[in-house]
Design a protein around this motif. Structure first.
Motif, PDB file in Angstrom:
ATOM      1  N   ALA A   1       0.832  -1.169   0.144  1.00 38.80           N
ATOM      2  CA  ALA A   1      -0.092   0.087   0.035  1.00 38.80           C
ATOM      3  C   ALA A   1       0.981   1.228  -0.060  1.00 38.80           C
ATOM      4  O   ALA A   1       1.928   1.161   0.689  1.00 38.80           O
ATOM      5  CB  ALA A   1      -1.027  -0.128   1.187  1.00 38.80           C
ATOM      6  N   ARG A   2       0.349   2.221  -0.812  1.00 39.87           N
ATOM      7  CA  ARG A   2       1.133   3.683  -0.672  1.00 39.87           C
ATOM      8  C   ARG A   2       1.139   4.158   0.596  1.00 39.87           C
ATOM      9  O   ARG A   2       0.382   4.163   1.320  1.00 39.87           O
ATOM     10  CB  ARG A   2       0.673   4.523  -1.803  1.00 39.87           C
ATOM     11  N   ARG A   3       2.106   4.978   0.900  1.00 41.83           N
ATOM     12  CA  ARG A   3       2.287   5.695   2.159  1.00 41.83           C
ATOM     13  C   ARG A   3       1.455   7.013   2.292  1.00 41.83           C
ATOM     14  O   ARG A   3       1.309   7.526   1.082  1.00 41.83           O
ATOM     15  CB  ARG A   3       3.808   6.036   2.607  1.00 41.83           C
ATOM     16  N   HIS A   4       1.136   7.524   3.219  1.00 40.07           N
ATOM     17  CA  HIS A   4       0.462   8.608   3.362  1.00 40.07           C
ATOM     18  C   HIS A   4       1.376   9.960   3.129  1.00 40.07           C
ATOM     19  O   HIS A   4       2.579   9.901   4.148  1.00 40.07           O
ATOM     20  CB  HIS A   4      -0.410   8.782   4.825  1.00 40.07           C
TER      21      HIS A   4
ATOM     22  N   GLU B   1      -4.557  12.168   9.217  1.00 42.92           N
ATOM     23  CA  GLU B   1      -5.730  11.527   8.430  1.00 42.92           C
ATOM     24  C   GLU B   1      -6.566  11.033   9.446  1.00 42.92           C
ATOM     25  O   GLU B   1      -6.259  10.579  10.393  1.00 42.92           O
ATOM     26  CB  GLU B   1      -5.290  10.719   7.371  1.00 42.92           C
ATOM     27  N   THR B   2      -7.787  10.300   9.078  1.00 45.19           N
ATOM     28  CA  THR B   2      -8.579   9.796   9.592  1.00 45.19           C
ATOM     29  C   THR B   2      -8.270   8.451  10.101  1.00 45.19           C
ATOM     30  O   THR B   2      -7.608   7.752   9.179  1.00 45.19           O
ATOM     31  CB  THR B   2     -10.180   9.762   9.252  1.00 45.19           C
ATOM     32  N   VAL B   3      -8.455   7.799  10.806  1.00 43.11           N
ATOM     33  CA  VAL B   3      -8.282   6.163  11.312  1.00 43.11           C
ATOM     34  C   VAL B   3      -8.740   5.431  10.204  1.00 43.11           C
ATOM     35  O   VAL B   3      -8.265   4.598   9.669  1.00 43.11           O
ATOM     36  CB  VAL B   3      -8.954   5.682  12.573  1.00 43.11           C
ATOM     37  N   ARG B   4     -10.178   5.850   9.520  1.00 50.90           N
ATOM     38  CA  ARG B   4     -10.604   4.886   8.424  1.00 50.90           C
ATOM     39  C   ARG B   4     -10.017   5.137   7.362  1.00 50.90           C
ATOM     40  O   ARG B   4      -9.888   4.194   6.636  1.00 50.90           O
ATOM     41  CB  ARG B   4     -12.194   5.460   8.333  1.00 50.90           C
ATOM     42  N   ALA B   5      -9.480   6.527   6.659  1.00 51.72           N
ATOM     43  CA  ALA B   5      -8.706   6.642   5.646  1.00 51.72           C
ATOM     44  C   ALA B   5      -7.456   5.856   5.620  1.00 51.72           C
ATOM     45  O   ALA B   5      -7.047   5.099   4.718  1.00 51.72           O
ATOM     46  CB  ALA B   5      -8.491   8.121   5.479  1.00 51.72           C
TER      47      ALA B   5
ATOM     48  N   ARG C   1     -13.865  10.083  11.772  1.00 45.88           N
ATOM     49  CA  ARG C   1     -13.764  11.261  12.214  1.00 45.88           C
ATOM     50  C   ARG C   1     -12.478  11.310  13.260  1.00 45.88           C
ATOM     51  O   ARG C   1     -11.726  12.410  13.284  1.00 45.88           O
ATOM     52  CB  ARG C   1     -14.859  11.811  13.050  1.00 45.88           C
ATOM     53  N   LEU C   2     -11.912  10.277  13.545  1.00 42.70           N
ATOM     54  CA  LEU C   2     -10.875  10.265  14.511  1.00 42.70           C
ATOM     55  C   LEU C   2      -9.669  10.239  14.121  1.00 42.70           C
ATOM     56  O   LEU C   2      -9.416   9.853  12.932  1.00 42.70           O
ATOM     57  CB  LEU C   2     -10.854   9.200  15.425  1.00 42.70           C
ATOM     58  N   SER C   3      -8.586  11.092  14.708  1.00 44.78           N
ATOM     59  CA  SER C   3      -7.283  11.380  14.135  1.00 44.78           C
ATOM     60  C   SER C   3      -6.377  10.020  14.182  1.00 44.78           C
ATOM     61  O   SER C   3      -6.453   9.573  15.510  1.00 44.78           O
ATOM     62  CB  SER C   3      -6.712  12.608  14.771  1.00 44.78           C
ATOM     63  N   LEU C   4      -5.924   9.725  13.542  1.00 42.25           N
ATOM     64  CA  LEU C   4      -5.028   8.509  13.672  1.00 42.25           C
ATOM     65  C   LEU C   4      -3.632   8.796  14.226  1.00 42.25           C
ATOM     66  O   LEU C   4      -3.348   7.975  15.464  1.00 42.25           O
ATOM     67  CB  LEU C   4      -4.336   7.745  12.136  1.00 42.25           C
ATOM     68  N   ALA C   5      -3.002   9.921  14.204  1.00 42.27           N
ATOM     69  CA  ALA C   5      -1.793  10.358  14.872  1.00 42.27           C
ATOM     70  C   ALA C   5      -2.235  10.597  16.506  1.00 42.27           C
ATOM     71  O   ALA C   5      -1.403  10.272  17.021  1.00 42.27           O
ATOM     72  CB  ALA C   5      -1.207  11.348  14.246  1.00 42.27           C
TER      73      ALA C   5
ATOM     74  N   ALA D   1       5.366   5.033   9.464  1.00 45.41           N
ATOM     75  CA  ALA D   1       6.683   5.814   9.256  1.00 45.41           C
ATOM     76  C   ALA D   1       7.975   4.992   9.221  1.00 45.41           C
ATOM     77  O   ALA D   1       8.840   5.256   8.338  1.00 45.41           O
ATOM     78  CB  ALA D   1       6.585   7.028   9.994  1.00 45.41           C
ATOM     79  N   GLU D   2       7.899   4.162  10.413  1.00 44.89           N
ATOM     80  CA  GLU D   2       9.216   3.530  10.315  1.00 44.89           C
ATOM     81  C   GLU D   2       9.538   2.242   9.672  1.00 44.89           C
ATOM     82  O   GLU D   2      10.577   1.597   9.234  1.00 44.89           O
ATOM     83  CB  GLU D   2       9.506   3.100  12.055  1.00 44.89           C
ATOM     84  N   HIS D   3       8.321   1.355   9.767  1.00 44.28           N
ATOM     85  CA  HIS D   3       8.509   0.023   9.045  1.00 44.28           C
ATOM     86  C   HIS D   3       7.840  -0.038   7.548  1.00 44.28           C
ATOM     87  O   HIS D   3       8.136  -1.015   6.796  1.00 44.28           O
ATOM     88  CB  HIS D   3       7.692  -1.012   9.754  1.00 44.28           C
ATOM     89  N   GLY D   4       7.239   1.241   7.337  1.00 42.48           N
ATOM     90  CA  GLY D   4       6.579   1.045   5.877  1.00 42.48           C
ATOM     91  C   GLY D   4       5.418   0.211   5.855  1.00 42.48           C
ATOM     92  O   GLY D   4       4.656   0.380   4.748  1.00 42.48           O
TER      93      GLY D   4
END
Ligand SMILES: Cc1cc2nc3c(=O)[nH]c(=O)nc-3n(C[C@H](O)[C@H](O)[C@H](O)COP(=O)(O)OP(=O)(O)OC[C@H]3O[C@@H](n4cnc5c(N)ncnc54)[C@H](O)[C@@H]3O)c2cc1C
Length: 449
Positions: free
Chosen positions: A128-131, A136-140, A169-173, A184-187
């Motif tokens: 899958a491509r990286r963001h 971004e939202t948890v769903r996205a 609606r919730l923020s992944l980060a 970010a670390e493992h891709g």
């Protein structure tokens, strides 16, 4: 009257902050001001008919050193109980039926938790491509990495279980920072899963065994309250805070006031916003942008172990939003910790409401119990008459970290800190009991320094 340090809010965050201030920094001249008559906030337990009824958290993961240290400091080290079987079955409802959550990649491939094409799509996760954008939202995030079906079943269930929230609606980060860091670390989450198998914690958070206390979760705030003695003042709602002429603060109650040199607010975001209007108005807009989800808890107990016509064992079942079951999930409390239900009883704790069905909390007890029984009948295949039922409502149950949350926290904390006030609690950097205890320690350190 004047104290050196005042902590407003006697939930687990405020109480932990008091312990850390004394334990880590030798600050004894402090007072905790709690609006209600009981310490602990959401952490509350009642025992009825030999059943342990948790009104708030069921437990905590024993992988958090701060929580274990706090329990020791409160004299409860020997009172910690761990779940009998950490690998007990967990279920997720899909297409109307509970499906066992697989415990290994091979079991996942062979399981029916997702339809075959969705399972195959998960296998493509490493590609899958990286963001590349910001939050971004948890769903996205989940749809991008593991596909939309897995996102709407597996990740939806996880978000439901922890936040009673809406993944769209919730923020992944903000909600699953390890997951964002692992991409970010493992891709890839697949490689993150392998890291978990090596004992480093999973993409959703640290691994650990679910734990509680022999007398239930309220043992912890109860023990801290006893240690604080008169330094904990229950029935003390702070109505307003003003800056004193001496550079400190004046806290106003319905029936008096108190001076404090230093201030730590461990109240939910809405209450914190009201209290900061005087001393730190710049913090208010960010705090007012923080939401909470309401949750109703319905506990049903059955004396007959065969009430459902088959064993009810494991941790429990989660219901993703798309299932339309009307509940968030059910914990099988009789089979989680030893001694929390009489032998042979079935004790179920069902959660309803959350960010996507907030109106459920406004239903009367009878309607909540009807809805719970309907859902349990669909999941467990029978609708026996419970021998006892208990209903609890939390109108501000769980903080919701919407996209942009991290920025809001930074703005609120900076403005409060500029006014000499520290913030702690579930509104900011994690809603779990473990997070509240850890972040209270950080806030206590900043305040002491
Ligand atoms: C149903 C449910 C199940 C949960 N399950 C789990 C779980 O299994 N595991 C887990 O880790 N977490 C769980 N959580 C989350 C966790 O329990 C909470 O996030 C955490 O307990 C919040 O602690 P807190 O101290 O930040 O806030 P609170 O517990 O809300 O405490 C804040 C306190 O501030 C007081 N207050 C407010 N305004 C004022 C004022 N003006 N003056 C004085 N006092 C004031 C309130 O009375 C309250 O006691 C659950 C939560 C709920 C509701």
């Amino acid at each position: 009257m004047k104290v050196r340090t005042a902590i407003v809010g006697g939930g687990i965050a405020g109480l932990a902050a008091a312990v850390w201030l004394e334990h880590d920094h030798g600050v004894r001249d402090l007072v905790v001001l709690e609006a209600s008559e009981h310490p602990g906030g959401k952490v509350a337990t009642q025992w009825r008919d030999g059943c342990c009824i948790e009104l708030g958290p069921q437990g905590f993961l024993d992988s958090a050193p701060d929580t274990l240290e706090l329990a020791e400091a409160a004299g409860l080290g020997a009172e910690i109980v761990r779940t009998d079987d950490p690998f007990a079955d967990r279920f997720i409802v899909r297409a109307g039926r509970p499906r066992r959550v697989p415990s290994s990649p091979l079991a996942f491939l062979l399981s029916d938790v997702l339809p075959v094409p969705a399972r195959l799509r998960v296998l493509l996760e490493p590609f899958a491509r990286r963001h590349s954008g910001g939050d971004e939202t948890v769903r996205a995030f989940a749809a991008r990495r593991i596909g939309p079906v897995a996102a709407d079943v597996l990740v939806d269930a996880m978000v439901t279980g922890v936040f009673a929230g809406d993944p769209a609606r919730l923020s992944l980060a903000a909600t699953f920072p390890r997951m964002a860091a692992m991409e970010a670390e493992h891709g890839s989450l697949t490689r993150a899963m392998l890291a978990r198998r090596r004992g480093g914690g999973g993409p959703a958070g640290p691994a650990g065994v679910l734990a509680s206390f022999r007398a239930g979760m309220a043992a912890l705030p109860g023990a801290i309250a006893r240690q604080l003695g008169e330094r904990l003042r229950t029935g003390s709602p702070v109505e307003r805070i003003e800056r004193g002429r001496d550079g400190g603060f004046r806290l106003r109650f319905p029936d008096g006031e108190l001076g404090a040199e230093r201030l730590l607010l461990a109240t939910p975001a809405a209450a914190t916003a009201r209290l900061l209007r005087g001393p730190a108005p710049e913090a208010v807009p960010a705090l007012e942008g923080m939401e909470t989800a309401p949750v109703a808890v319905v506990v049903t107990a059955y004396r007959n172990p065969g009430a459902f016509g088959r064993p009810v064992s494991g941790f429990g079942v989660l219901a993703p939003g798309g299932e339309g079951l009307g509940i968030l999930g059910t914990l099988y409390c009789h089979s989680i910790f030893p001694g929390q239900a009489p032998d042979g009883w079935i004790l179920l704790r069902t959660m309803l409401g959350g960010a996507r069905q907030p109106d459920a909390v406004a239903l009367d007890d009878a309607a909540l119990i009807r809805r719970t029984r309907r859902a349990l009948a669909a999941v467990l295949g029978a609708d026996p008459e419970p021998d006892s039922t208990w209903v609890v409502r939390h109108r501000e149950a769980i903080a919701q970290y919407a996209v942009g949350h991290i920025g809001r926290v930074a703005r609120a904390e900076t403005a409060a800190r500029d006014a000499g006030i520290e913030l702690a609690g579930s509104a900011y950097r994690g809603v779990s009991v473990n997070d509240c205890i850890r972040t209270a320690r950080e806030a206590a350190r900043r305040l002491a320094n």
